[in-house]
Design an enzyme around this catalytic site. Structure first.
Site: not given
Ligand code: NDP
Length: 294
Positions: A11, A60-62, A101-102, A125, A129, A150
């Site tokens: 994305q 990344a591995y998301t 990430t959050d 995850y 990260k 998000w």
């Protein structure tokens, strides 16, 4: 500048590649079949061969839930590869921009998380990260780590597209007790490009971790309601499902999510206008999707 971008097909990576290709920079970008982050030898030799002036890691591995089972893969991609990238960048004396990430936080704080608040991931995850962040911080002073949350956008899979695909259901149950800020992928890419052009190239950026998200906190339930309302206004869907608010306990997932993932934007705000309205981003995305339909 010669910029090496990983994760071109994601994305955020896709928006970065699109916007950088309109700039004066030389962009070398990779998807996972061109350069796989689990192949550290290939990663090292390609980065050394290209001699970039800056590395941007948007790969990344998301798959958050799958990571609970595939811990090794998520750690390899989210932690070990960034470690190698940071070491390579250190040897070449170049900066690394990395996205995090959050989910590094436990989500139990009442207010917004500051960059130096205590971390406490609740999922594999988030743990992978966080390990990636820590490897970078320890290996390379010249790092920018952008924690976001998000993420949604025109390219790739995300919550907005999932909702649109479910638009013909009569009823949908959506979690209403997790709070966070949706972030438009193009806005993240624009921020990164502005940091490169206006601060990194001029040597005026303070290296470190920064938070950057959309401007307004919401819940998944309220976000879904806005998505359906706007999608109707943009004539992408005819009807909207009846939305039922449910607690997380009624929607169990393999990976635990933070209840509050509000990230404070005060630190990044000193670098100018954040341009981060997720409602505007959503409008832009829906207009693009509508244009594809026509
Ligand atoms: P996506 O899932 O859209 O894209 C991730 C990209 O990583 C994919 O395009 C994939 O490449 C690439 N990738 C995965 N495995 C490998 C591998 N082994 N080797 C090379 N590339 C690989 O991610 P987003 O754009 O949504 O996320 C960007 C960043 O933002 C990530 O760091 C993520 O952790 C972070 N983030 C994302 C959030 C979200 O809601 N999505 C929330 C908070 C942070 P390919 O498609 O070519 O296989």
């Amino acid at each position: 500048m010669k910029i090496l971008l990983l994760g071109r097909n994601g994305q955020v990576g896709w928006e970065l590649a699109r916007l950088f290709s309109e700039s004066n920079h030389t962009l070398l970008s990779y998807n996972s079949s061109e350069l796989n982050l689990t192949d550290l030898q290939q990663l090292k030799s390609e980065v050394c061969r290209q001699q970039p002036e800056i590395i941007i890691n948007a790969a990344a591995y998301t798959a958050v839930d799958k990571a609970e089972e595939e811990q090794e893969a998520s750690f390899a991609i989210n932690a070990l590869a960034p470690k190698v990238l940071a070491e390579l960048a250190g040897k070449m004396n170049i900066p690394l921009i990395h996205i995090s990430t959050d989910y590094v936080f436990d989500g139990l704080k009442t207010g917004c998380y500051l960059e130096d608040d205590a971390v406490g991931p609740k999922s594999e995850y988030g743990y992978s990260k966080l390990a990636g962040e820590q490897f970078i911080v320890n290996a390379l002073p010249q790092h920018i780590i952008i924690r976001t949350s998000w993420v949604f956008g025109y390219h790739g899979n995300n919550f907005v597209k999932t909702m649109l695909n479910l638009a013909n259901k009569p009823e949908l149950s959506i979690v209403e007790d997790q709070k966070g800020s949706p972030t438009y992928s193009e806005d993240i890419a624009k921020l990164i490009i502005r940091l490169v052009n206006c601060f990194i190239m001029k040597g005026t950026l303070d290296w470190g971790i920064y938070h950057y998200t959309g401007d307004e906190q919401t819940t998944w339930f309220d976000f879904a309601a806005v998505i359906f309302k706007k999608a109707q206004e943009h004539h992408l869907i005819a009807n909207s499902p009846n939305l039922l608010p449910i607690p997380t306990s009624q929607y169990p997932t393999p990976a635990k999510r933070p209840f509050n993932s509000c990230l404070s934007l005060d630190k990044i705000a000193k670098y100018g206008d954040l341009d981060n309205s997720w409602r505007d981003g959503l409008d832009r995305m829906l207009i693009q999707l509508k244009n594809d339909d026509i």
